[in-house]
Design a protein around this motif. Structure first.
Motif, mmCIF file in Angstrom:
data_model
loop_
_atom_site.group_PDB
_atom_site.id
_atom_site.type_symbol
_atom_site.label_atom_id
_atom_site.label_comp_id
_atom_site.label_asym_id
_atom_site.label_seq_id
_atom_site.Cartn_x
_atom_site.Cartn_y
_atom_site.Cartn_z
ATOM 1 N N ASN A 93 28.624 57.413 85.943
ATOM 2 C CA ASN A 93 27.411 56.603 85.767
ATOM 3 C C ASN A 93 27.027 55.759 86.970
ATOM 4 O O ASN A 93 26.123 54.928 86.876
ATOM 5 C CB ASN A 93 27.519 55.697 84.539
ATOM 6 C CG ASN A 93 27.319 56.452 83.238
ATOM 7 O OD1 ASN A 93 26.471 57.349 83.157
ATOM 8 N ND2 ASN A 93 28.108 56.137 82.232
ATOM 9 N N ILE A 94 27.659 55.931 88.118
ATOM 10 C CA ILE A 94 27.239 55.155 89.284
ATOM 11 C C ILE A 94 25.825 55.583 89.669
ATOM 12 O O ILE A 94 25.464 56.755 89.563
ATOM 13 C CB ILE A 94 28.221 55.317 90.468
ATOM 14 C CG1 ILE A 94 28.122 54.100 91.376
ATOM 15 C CG2 ILE A 94 27.989 56.613 91.240
ATOM 16 C CD1 ILE A 94 29.308 53.909 92.289
ATOM 17 N N GLN A 95 25.005 54.609 90.076
ATOM 18 C CA GLN A 95 23.599 54.872 90.347
ATOM 19 C C GLN A 95 23.325 54.801 91.846
ATOM 20 O O GLN A 95 23.820 53.916 92.546
ATOM 21 C CB GLN A 95 22.719 53.847 89.619
ATOM 22 C CG GLN A 95 22.916 53.838 88.114
ATOM 23 C CD GLN A 95 22.438 55.107 87.455
ATOM 24 O OE1 GLN A 95 21.237 55.405 87.447
ATOM 25 N NE2 GLN A 95 23.360 55.860 86.882
ATOM 26 N N ALA A 96 22.495 55.724 92.324
ATOM 27 C CA ALA A 96 22.066 55.697 93.714
ATOM 28 C C ALA A 96 20.907 54.719 93.867
ATOM 29 O O ALA A 96 20.217 54.393 92.901
ATOM 30 C CB ALA A 96 21.626 57.092 94.157
ATOM 31 N N GLY A 97 20.694 54.237 95.085
ATOM 32 C CA GLY A 97 19.516 53.429 95.347
ATOM 33 C C GLY A 97 18.271 54.294 95.336
ATOM 34 O O GLY A 97 18.343 55.526 95.401
ATOM 35 N N VAL A 98 17.108 53.645 95.249
ATOM 36 C CA VAL A 98 15.848 54.398 95.285
ATOM 37 C C VAL A 98 15.749 55.158 96.607
ATOM 38 O O VAL A 98 15.351 56.320 96.648
ATOM 39 C CB VAL A 98 14.645 53.439 95.117
ATOM 40 C CG1 VAL A 98 13.339 54.197 95.285
ATOM 41 C CG2 VAL A 98 14.700 52.773 93.753
ATOM 42 N N ASN A 99 16.120 54.489 97.694
ATOM 43 C CA ASN A 99 16.186 55.156 98.993
ATOM 44 C C ASN A 99 17.629 55.566 99.238
ATOM 45 O O ASN A 99 18.426 54.790 99.753
ATOM 46 C CB ASN A 99 15.697 54.207 100.095
ATOM 47 C CG ASN A 99 14.292 53.719 99.838
ATOM 48 O OD1 ASN A 99 13.408 54.510 99.533
ATOM 49 N ND2 ASN A 99 14.084 52.418 99.945
ATOM 50 N N GLU A 100 17.980 56.769 98.816
ATOM 51 C CA GLU A 100 19.348 57.236 98.955
ATOM 52 C C GLU A 100 19.742 57.198 100.431
ATOM 53 O O GLU A 100 19.018 57.700 101.284
ATOM 54 C CB GLU A 100 19.472 58.646 98.377
ATOM 55 C CG GLU A 100 19.182 58.668 96.870
ATOM 56 C CD GLU A 100 18.910 60.070 96.345
ATOM 57 O OE1 GLU A 100 19.161 61.027 97.079
ATOM 58 O OE2 GLU A 100 18.435 60.175 95.206
ATOM 59 N N ASN A 101 20.874 56.572 100.718
ATOM 60 C CA ASN A 101 21.206 56.351 102.121
ATOM 61 C C ASN A 101 22.690 56.527 102.371
ATOM 62 O O ASN A 101 23.440 56.934 101.496
ATOM 63 C CB ASN A 101 20.754 54.944 102.538
ATOM 64 C CG ASN A 101 21.343 53.875 101.625
ATOM 65 O OD1 ASN A 101 22.537 53.880 101.317
ATOM 66 N ND2 ASN A 101 20.503 52.949 101.181
ATOM 67 N N ASP A 102 23.113 56.191 103.571
ATOM 68 C CA ASP A 102 24.491 56.440 103.992
ATOM 69 C C ASP A 102 25.510 55.561 103.288
ATOM 70 O O ASP A 102 26.691 55.827 103.325
ATOM 71 C CB ASP A 102 24.619 56.244 105.505
ATOM 72 C CG ASP A 102 24.026 57.415 106.271
ATOM 73 O OD1 ASP A 102 23.815 58.456 105.637
ATOM 74 O OD2 ASP A 102 23.772 57.269 107.472
ATOM 75 N N PHE A 103 25.052 54.460 102.669
ATOM 76 C CA PHE A 103 26.013 53.523 102.083
ATOM 77 C C PHE A 103 26.150 53.676 100.571
ATOM 78 O O PHE A 103 27.244 53.632 100.037
ATOM 79 C CB PHE A 103 25.599 52.078 102.414
ATOM 80 C CG PHE A 103 25.662 51.770 103.864
ATOM 81 C CD1 PHE A 103 26.874 51.520 104.484
ATOM 82 C CD2 PHE A 103 24.510 51.766 104.634
ATOM 83 C CE1 PHE A 103 26.943 51.250 105.841
ATOM 84 C CE2 PHE A 103 24.574 51.490 105.988
ATOM 85 C CZ PHE A 103 25.788 51.225 106.594
ATOM 86 N N TYR A 104 25.041 53.863 99.884
ATOM 87 C CA TYR A 104 25.089 53.850 98.424
ATOM 88 C C TYR A 104 24.365 55.061 97.855
ATOM 89 O O TYR A 104 23.186 55.004 97.537
ATOM 90 C CB TYR A 104 24.441 52.574 97.887
ATOM 91 C CG TYR A 104 25.085 51.298 98.368
ATOM 92 C CD1 TYR A 104 26.387 50.980 98.005
ATOM 93 C CD2 TYR A 104 24.391 50.413 99.180
ATOM 94 C CE1 TYR A 104 26.986 49.809 98.430
ATOM 95 C CE2 TYR A 104 24.979 49.234 99.609
ATOM 96 C CZ TYR A 104 26.277 48.941 99.241
ATOM 97 O OH TYR A 104 26.864 47.791 99.663
#
Length: 639
Positions: A52-63
């Motif tokens: 269930n971990i969620q990505a940010g709206v702007n998927e990036n190198d950190f999250y």
């Protein structure tokens, strides 16, 4: 799940969940315990392979939203180090959380080891067992091991994946750690509670029964009532805790906690049930802090605004509902942003320069379109609004899940072209204090060492955030409460895991218990008092203004009021229609307890004349009409 009656299915659930999750989703398993063969990039490393971990709206190198292997071949793996011998019983998997891409594993092998060098593959008879994985990216899939296996390490080895995607996984491991009193990591992470409370998940019937038990234990300080019904007809039950339940006491502030607007965010619901048990027990035990709080405050706890959604999530259990099952009401409405958008009405009125009159900054009326039967408004939302209008709440918190932060209004950005923008209320300093009072007393919210839940790091504001600077929401309960009623409302996100396993509830209670109490105590910060006329009668709907703060409140039906303020000296004005205004200097100290600041105001001359005329059955004559009649008499006399 086998066919059969309810008892048989529940017995199966008990066996299936006999070993709880190790804690990938709850972050009990640290990033250092997760390893992988290869990674596509840092943001898709093993540390992101959590259920269930969620990505940010702007998927990036950190999250980003999963562990993704650097290559697509059958030699890739993700590994969990339990750091002690553990009886592994099952694996739960998801695909990658992404708005743009479709990545998931369709089958995999499971391997175990005691030293991370020699690995044994779980067998199915004489051959390696192939477990069926996911068929889409969000719905979790549970695979139980044929028999429990004791080991320290467990590996998931993808064997096939969605043909148009790549190897990406989020997972949770089910396992029972074996006793090991010498294990340093176990002792460091162990959390126990001495409170004798009912630590379990309660469905609707069980919730109602628990409320009844608390009421029977403490009949003198509790009352059960309902504020309406859900779409499916379930009553929205609340518990009142007060030394005089059932009525508003003049001078006593009203506080509320609400939980379960999103039905699958269940920790808040259970915290409310634990809190009512705890307060009853501590009152009976003579705890002076709790006794004082109950005697000086009228407290309302509404554990489940969206019982229909909860029942959907409860049906599949804590690990298999995914991120959204049960979030909405039965008719598909998100209660959290289903309230009238009063922000736009206020800001548009303020921006109209041609209107010189002062724009109302409080008790903004609900627009007519919202009140129509055809408006897309949940019955649960209408019930909450009626409840908010009936009781003069001063402070409230709505408990949510999926994050660890306290969000304060405004929740909606003022600039229409932005999705994130710091948008403070006129009471920004008060809201910051209220948010920090909860966050700073929570065991984890302000811990700079803790890992972020998903993508947001709230440590720069000590576990608090302005809602609009996080993500804009029109029609939130916080903004509506502030602009339509006297109540200051905040959203309290109580845990990374929306639906923690039952075994996690004692620790979550310890994490939140002190915060729940401290936040309630803040209702006694600021000024309070009465607004009376010369005969000593309380004046309802009198306006209380604080110089320099463009937000007023109103007195309740008995003329009493409460105005939350931070420590300092304030110029306070009381005014009411037909009365002269009165001004006082009121000082707020650092010690808990609102400063008494009473007002006595007299009627204006015009109001007195009207009152006398009405008393003798005559209507008062306006000044303009009087002048016209006088001029007419003068003309007649001149002739």
């Amino acid at each position: 799940m086998p066919d059969g009656d309810y008892e048989s299915r529940r017995a199966y659930e008990v066996v299936r969940e006999s070993c709880p999750p190790l804690g990938l989703e709850t972050l009990k398993i640290t990033d250092f315990q997760l390893h992988a063969s290869t990674v596509k990039r840092y943001g898709l490393g093993a540390h992101r392979g959590r259920l269930n971990i969620q990505a940010g709206v702007n998927e990036n190198d950190f999250y980003d939203g999963a562990w993704c292997a650097g290559r697509n071949d059958p030699y890739q793996w993700i590994e969990v180090d339990a750091r002690r011998l553990t009886k592994f019983t099952g694996v739960i998997t998801q695909g990658r959380n992404s708005l743009w891409l479709s990545d998931w594993v369709t089958s995999y092998k499971v391997m175990v080891s005691n030293d991370s060098h020699a690995w044994i593959t779980v067998k199915n008879g004489s051959g390696d067992m192939i477990f069926e994985g996911n068929s889409e990216k969000e719905i979790p899939v549970l695979n139980e091991l044929p028999v429990p296996i004791v080991a320290r390490y467990i590996r998931i080895n993808p064997r096939s994946w969605y043909e148009e995607g790549s190897i990406c996984m989020r997972l949770e491991i089910l396992g029972c750690p074996l006793p090991d009193p010498n294990n340093y990591y176990h002792r460091r992470n162990e959390m126990t509670t001495t409170d004798d409370l009912d630590f379990k998940h309660h469905n609707y019937k069980e919730m109602r029964q628990l409320m009844k038990v608390v009421n029977e234990m403490c009949p003198n300080i509790t009352r059960i009532y309902n504020i309406g019904k859900s779409h499916q007809g379930l009553k929205l039950y609340a518990v009142e805790i007060s030394d005089n339940p059932g009525e508003h006491e003049v001078g006593e502030p009203e506080f509320r906690y609400i939980a379960g607007a999103h039905g699958n965010e269940v920790l808040g619901r259970e915290l409310m049930l634990l809190l009512m048990q705890f307060m009853c027990q501590e009152y009976l035990a003579g705890n002076p802090r709790i006794t004082h709080l109950i005697e000086d405050t009228r407290i309302h706890l509404l554990p489940s605004i969206n019982p229909d959604g909860y029942e959907m999530a409860y049906e599949v259990g804590s690990e298999l509902g995914g991120w959204s099952l049960g979030r909405w009401t039965q008719d598909g409405i998100d209660i959290n942003n289903n309230f009238p958008d009063l922000n736009t009405m206020l800001w548009e009125a303020e921006d109209r320069k041609k209107f010189q009159r002062k724009v109302p900054n409080h008790h903004i009326p609900i627009p007519e379109w919202y009140l129509s039967e055809n408006a897309t408004v949940a019955v649960e939302t209408r019930a909450v609004i009626a409840w908010m209008e009936k009781i003069p709440f001063v402070l409230g918190g709505n408990l949510q899940g999926g994050e660890l932060v306290v969000a304060y209004p405004y929740d909606m950005v003022r600039s229409t072209w932005k999705t994130q923008e710091h948008t403070p209320t006129p009471d920004d300093h008060v809201f910051r204090w209220l948010a920090y009072s909860y966050a700073s007393t929570h065991r984890l919210m302000t811990d700079a060492r803790r890992r972020v839940c998903h993508t947001e790091d709230f440590q720069k504001e000590d576990g608090t955030v302005n809602g609009a600077s996080w993500h804009t929401v029109a029609g939130s309960i916080n903004d509506f409460s502030y602009l339509h009623t006297n109540c200051f409302e905040l959203s309290i996100y109580v845990g990374c895991d929306k639906y923690p396993h039952e075994s996690e509830l004692p620790e979550e209670w310890e994490n939140n218990r002190e915060s729940l109490i401290v936040f309630m105590e803040q209702v006694h910060r600021g000024i309070k008092g009465m607004v009376r006329d010369l005969s000593g009668k309380g004046i309802p709907n009198a306006i209380i203004s604080v110089e320099g703060v463009n937000h007023d409140i109103r007195t309740a039906s008995d003329g009493d009021y409460w105005r939350l303020l931070n420590p300092g000296e304030y110029v306070v004005i009381a005014k009411a229609e037909g009365y002269t205004s009165s001004t006082k200097n009121c000082a707020v100290g650092y010690d808990m307890g609102a400063t008494q600041c009473d007002f006595t105001i007299s009627k204006t001359n015009l109001a007195r004349i009207k009152e006398i005329m009405e008393k003798f059955g005559k209507q008062p004559i306006s000044l303009s009409i009087r002048r016209l009649r006088q001029r007419a008499r003068q003309r007649r006399q001149q002739r």
